[in-house]
Design a protein around this motif. Structure first.
Motif, PDB file in Angstrom:
ATOM      1  N   GLY A  17     -28.328 -43.139  37.361  1.00 44.37           N
ATOM      2  CA  GLY A  17     -29.430 -43.489  36.481  1.00 44.37           C
ATOM      3  C   GLY A  17     -29.923 -44.897  36.727  1.00 44.37           C
ATOM      4  O   GLY A  17     -29.924 -45.392  37.864  1.00 44.37           O
ATOM      5  N   LYS A  18     -30.339 -45.585  35.678  1.00 48.56           N
ATOM      6  CA  LYS A  18     -30.854 -46.947  35.767  1.00 48.56           C
ATOM      7  C   LYS A  18     -29.706 -47.915  35.500  1.00 48.56           C
ATOM      8  O   LYS A  18     -29.144 -47.941  34.407  1.00 48.56           O
ATOM      9  CB  LYS A  18     -31.978 -47.163  34.752  1.00 48.56           C
ATOM     10  CG  LYS A  18     -33.198 -46.278  34.990  1.00 48.56           C
ATOM     11  CD  LYS A  18     -34.262 -46.534  33.937  1.00 48.56           C
ATOM     12  CE  LYS A  18     -35.469 -45.649  34.157  1.00 48.56           C
ATOM     13  NZ  LYS A  18     -36.512 -45.877  33.119  1.00 48.56           N
ATOM     14  N   HIS A 234     -33.079 -42.182  45.266  1.00 46.41           N
ATOM     15  CA  HIS A 234     -32.092 -43.167  44.798  1.00 46.41           C
ATOM     16  C   HIS A 234     -32.364 -44.483  45.526  1.00 46.41           C
ATOM     17  O   HIS A 234     -32.313 -44.545  46.754  1.00 46.41           O
ATOM     18  CB  HIS A 234     -30.665 -42.691  45.101  1.00 46.41           C
ATOM     19  CG  HIS A 234     -29.616 -43.407  44.302  1.00 46.41           C
ATOM     20  ND1 HIS A 234     -28.675 -42.741  43.542  1.00 46.41           N
ATOM     21  CD2 HIS A 234     -29.366 -44.725  44.119  1.00 46.41           C
ATOM     22  CE1 HIS A 234     -27.887 -43.623  42.941  1.00 46.41           C
ATOM     23  NE2 HIS A 234     -28.279 -44.839  43.294  1.00 46.41           N
ATOM     24  N   ASN A 255     -40.403 -45.792  38.491  1.00 46.47           N
ATOM     25  CA  ASN A 255     -39.679 -45.221  37.346  1.00 46.47           C
ATOM     26  C   ASN A 255     -40.587 -44.299  36.542  1.00 46.47           C
ATOM     27  O   ASN A 255     -40.200 -43.198  36.144  1.00 46.47           O
ATOM     28  CB  ASN A 255     -39.149 -46.332  36.437  1.00 46.47           C
ATOM     29  CG  ASN A 255     -37.913 -47.010  36.992  1.00 46.47           C
ATOM     30  OD1 ASN A 255     -37.227 -46.461  37.860  1.00 46.47           O
ATOM     31  ND2 ASN A 255     -37.625 -48.213  36.527  1.00 46.47           N
ATOM     32  N   GLY A 258     -41.087 -40.813  37.963  1.00 44.24           N
ATOM     33  CA  GLY A 258     -39.970 -39.886  38.097  1.00 44.24           C
ATOM     34  C   GLY A 258     -38.733 -40.384  38.810  1.00 44.24           C
ATOM     35  O   GLY A 258     -37.787 -39.604  39.018  1.00 44.24           O
ATOM     36  N   LYS A 260     -35.340 -41.509  38.976  1.00 45.12           N
ATOM     37  CA  LYS A 260     -34.280 -41.464  37.961  1.00 45.12           C
ATOM     38  C   LYS A 260     -33.096 -42.366  38.312  1.00 45.12           C
ATOM     39  O   LYS A 260     -32.340 -42.762  37.434  1.00 45.12           O
ATOM     40  CB  LYS A 260     -33.795 -40.026  37.787  1.00 45.12           C
ATOM     41  CG  LYS A 260     -34.830 -39.109  37.126  1.00 45.12           C
ATOM     42  CD  LYS A 260     -34.258 -37.711  36.911  1.00 45.12           C
ATOM     43  CE  LYS A 260     -35.162 -36.862  36.040  1.00 45.12           C
ATOM     44  NZ  LYS A 260     -36.561 -36.865  36.429  1.00 45.12           N
ATOM     45  N   ASN A 261     -32.922 -42.674  39.594  1.00 45.02           N
ATOM     46  CA  ASN A 261     -31.766 -43.468  40.009  1.00 45.02           C
ATOM     47  C   ASN A 261     -32.224 -44.755  40.687  1.00 45.02           C
ATOM     48  O   ASN A 261     -32.734 -44.716  41.816  1.00 45.02           O
ATOM     49  CB  ASN A 261     -30.897 -42.657  40.974  1.00 45.02           C
ATOM     50  CG  ASN A 261     -30.284 -41.453  40.304  1.00 45.02           C
ATOM     51  OD1 ASN A 261     -29.406 -41.573  39.453  1.00 45.02           O
ATOM     52  ND2 ASN A 261     -30.762 -40.263  40.663  1.00 45.02           N
ATOM     53  N   ASP A 291     -32.629 -49.532  28.193  1.00 43.18           N
ATOM     54  CA  ASP A 291     -32.911 -48.468  29.163  1.00 43.18           C
ATOM     55  C   ASP A 291     -32.011 -48.544  30.396  1.00 43.18           C
ATOM     56  O   ASP A 291     -32.009 -47.611  31.216  1.00 43.18           O
ATOM     57  CB  ASP A 291     -34.371 -48.527  29.622  1.00 43.18           C
ATOM     58  CG  ASP A 291     -35.339 -48.127  28.521  1.00 43.18           C
ATOM     59  OD1 ASP A 291     -34.884 -47.551  27.511  1.00 43.18           O
ATOM     60  OD2 ASP A 291     -36.547 -48.412  28.659  1.00 43.18           O
TER      61      ASP A 291
END
Length: 604
Positions: A17-18, A234, A255, A258, A260-261, A291
């Protein structure tokens, strides 16, 4: 290469994720990144297929190369497509700005990224005859129409190379607002608009321009961002403390489309590139943002605890959490010299002898910047014997060649040769010619031969000023003479300089060369056995002093203090510092503890 995995590292390997990873000095961030890429490779092949991969971006070529090297050491192979290790600037240029530039500027020339922003200033320079009939330097008529309040051209107050586009479309001077007392703000805006319009039409853009253009393209054409997210689902950003606002906003757009990583990895205390738009506060804000998942690497695998405690003096008490995981602790005490102004060389000699005796072969003496370094080397950096910049560029090319930095030498020589051989072409036409010839191997081979045969820098300044112009004219077959414009001796140019070797005044000390003396910026990211840091005598705002070794009373520490932090955190075994003798032994023990070893001038 075996990786020692602790709970902090495992948490980073497991997270998706972030993410923001705050890695302390010596925390093994490069190894962690390389291992994370290895862990992700098979996972992502199953999820996304063979055309989507991981993009690992770093701030400098050196950092990028270190990641590739570490990856190879860990798995005995090189990273392959579809994965990518690149600099962040190169990623933005190659994947956004260059392929989609036509969407922004339809009547465009093929865009070229300027390697040196200062060259932008030369595009508007001309020669003209003054009232006396003498040929003098000036600027184009159009550029001269933008007047500052003192009736001089704004060009001389705020050169084009300093004009920067901000994310909101406004203009700044290297990130700062212009002075309303010096220029009408509407005139400044018109001046900047003219410069950027001309640049974009000609396709001659700076790295900052490229980031702005990329951000604009992603905003106006979301399908570009959607494609990029599919290509690199990613993204890992190394040295993220040095990212600019524009770079951060580019990734925010991804971001939104879309991605996500995304991982931001760095250490805000090691941000040294504010002059290149680095903004460590943005890294801190992301670390604290809901976030993002903020993680830490707080085990220093490089240094013993007493060295860690020393550089931690620059951190607030609540943040002095770094612990030593060093497996080789020689218990070498911190060594402090108290020097007289004329005794710096004896301090360096003692430090080098002490290191040789102890077996600390990877050692450096560091100072704040090149001006201080050159003074300590006995080189007066203020001596400028020539009016013509060509002389200085030829010297730089020769030094780069002799230091085996062929890429840099060729890049400099390419500008020189194309400019001299094509005086009839405009600046923009020459820029595009340079781009066309950049990968021409025959031309590059010719450049190498040209540099190799340049007159040696062992000649005196006077003799070299005669031999070199003749060589350049003959080697390039020019039908006109070259004049470096050798200055007469004056209060700005010492007479003795003219009869001294060029190399005495124009040389470079590099971290990877045999000389010990260098700058803090050159050792950033390095691991050393020992380091000696010279602190300045004068309390100038740009100098590093004894009083700087403490955290800021309010807010995050300044870049000057971060320079000290980076230097202190380099050594594995010996941290040594040199302070002017006006700093007393009592002050030193109060600051660094009673276990330090202090040597005075008379002890050396």
């Amino acid at each position: 290469m075996k990786l020692d995995i602790n709970p902090e590292l495992q948490a980073y390997f497991d997270v998706r994720g972030k993410v923001v990873l705050n890695a302390c000095p010596g925390g093994g961030k490069t190894t962690a990144i390389a291992q994370k890429i290895i862990n992700l490779e098979s996972e992502y092949r199953d999820l996304y297929g063979k055309y989507s991969g991981i993009a690992c971006l770093s701030f400098t070529n050196a950092a990028k190369d270190e990641i590739n090297k570490t990856y190879t050491n860990l798995c005995n192979q090189s990273l392959q497509y579809p994965h990518l290790v690149s600099t962040i600037d190169s990623f933005i240029n190659l994947y956004i700005t260059l392929p989609y530039y036509y969407l922004l500027e339809r009547n465009f020339a093929r865009p070229q990224i300027l390697e040196n922003n200062s060259r932008l200033d030369s595009f508007w320079k001309i020669k003209y005859k003054n009232k006396s009939g003498k040929l003098v330097d000036g600027i184009t008529q159009k550029m001269n129409t933008f007047k500052a309040r003192d009736n001089r051209s704004v060009y001389f107050l705020y050169p084009p190379s300093q004009i920067r586009l901000e994310p909101n479309g406004s203009y700044s001077v290297n990130g700062n607002a212009p002075s309303a007392e010096k220029v009408d703000l509407n005139v400044f805006k018109d001046y900047c608009t003219y410069i950027k319009k001309w640049q974009f039409e000609k396709g001659l853009i700076t790295t900052n321009d490229s980031a702005f253009i990329a951000y604009t393209l992603l905003r106006k054409n979301p399908t570009i961002a959607e494609w990029l997210v599919k290509r690199f689902p990613h993204i890992i950003i190394d040295e993220a403390q040095d990212n600019s606002l524009l770079q951060h906003q580019i990734f925010e757009v991804l971001n939104e489309q879309g991605l996500k990583n995304i991982e931001f990895i760095g250490d805000p205390y090691q941000s040294l590139y504010e002059f290149r738009d680095a903004n460590p506060q943005l890294f801190i804000d992301k670390f604290n943002h809901q976030d993002y998942e903020g993680l830490n690497l707080t085990n220093n695998r490089r240094s013993s605890q007493h060295i860690i405690d020393c550089f931690s003096l620059l951190r607030p008490l609540t943040e002095r959490t770094i612990k030593s995981a060093c497996k080789e602790n020689l218990n070498e005490p911190i060594l402090i010299y108290r020097y007289k102004t004329e005794g710096k060389s004896s301090v360096i000699n003692h430090f080098e002898s002490h290191c040789n005796w102890k077996g600390f072969m990877d050692k450096k003496v560091v100072v704040r910047g090149n001006t201080v370094r050159n003074k300590m080397l006995g080189r007066d950096a203020l001596q400028k014997p020539w009016h013509n910049d060509l002389a200085y560029n030829l010297i730089t090319a020769k030094i780069e060649y002799e230091d085996k930095n062929l890429r840099d030498a060729i890049n400099i020589a390419r500008h020189i040769v194309i400019d001299l051989e094509n005086p009839e072409l405009s600046y923009s036409e020459r820029a595009h010619l340079r781009a066309d010839l950049k990968t021409n191997y025959n031309f590059n081979a010719r450049l190498i031969k040209f540099i190799r045969k340049l007159p040696n820098l062992s000649y005196s300044v006077r003799d070299w000023s005669t031999k070199c112009p003749k060589y350049v004219k003959d080697a390039l077959g020019l039908d006109y003479d070259i004049d470096f414009g050798l200055k007469r001796a004056s209060k700005y140019l010492d007479k003795s300089t003219l009869d001294e070797p060029v190399s005495d005044h124009f040389n470079r000390v590099d971290i990877d060369k045999t000389s010990t003396l260098t700058t803090v910026h050159q050792v950033k990211g390095k691991t050393l056995d020992a380091i000696l840091i010279f602190f300045d005598e004068n309390n100038h705002i740009q100098n590093i002093n004894f009083r700087d070794i403490e955290p800021e009373k309010e807010g995050f520490i300044s870049e000057k203090k971060r320079i000290i932090y980076v230097a202190m955190s380099r050594p594995k075994h010996l941290l040594s510092m040199a302070f002017p003798e006006k700093i007393t032994e009592k002050q030193l023990k109060e600051r660094f503890g009673k276990s330090i070893v202090i040597l005075n001038s008379e002890d050396l």
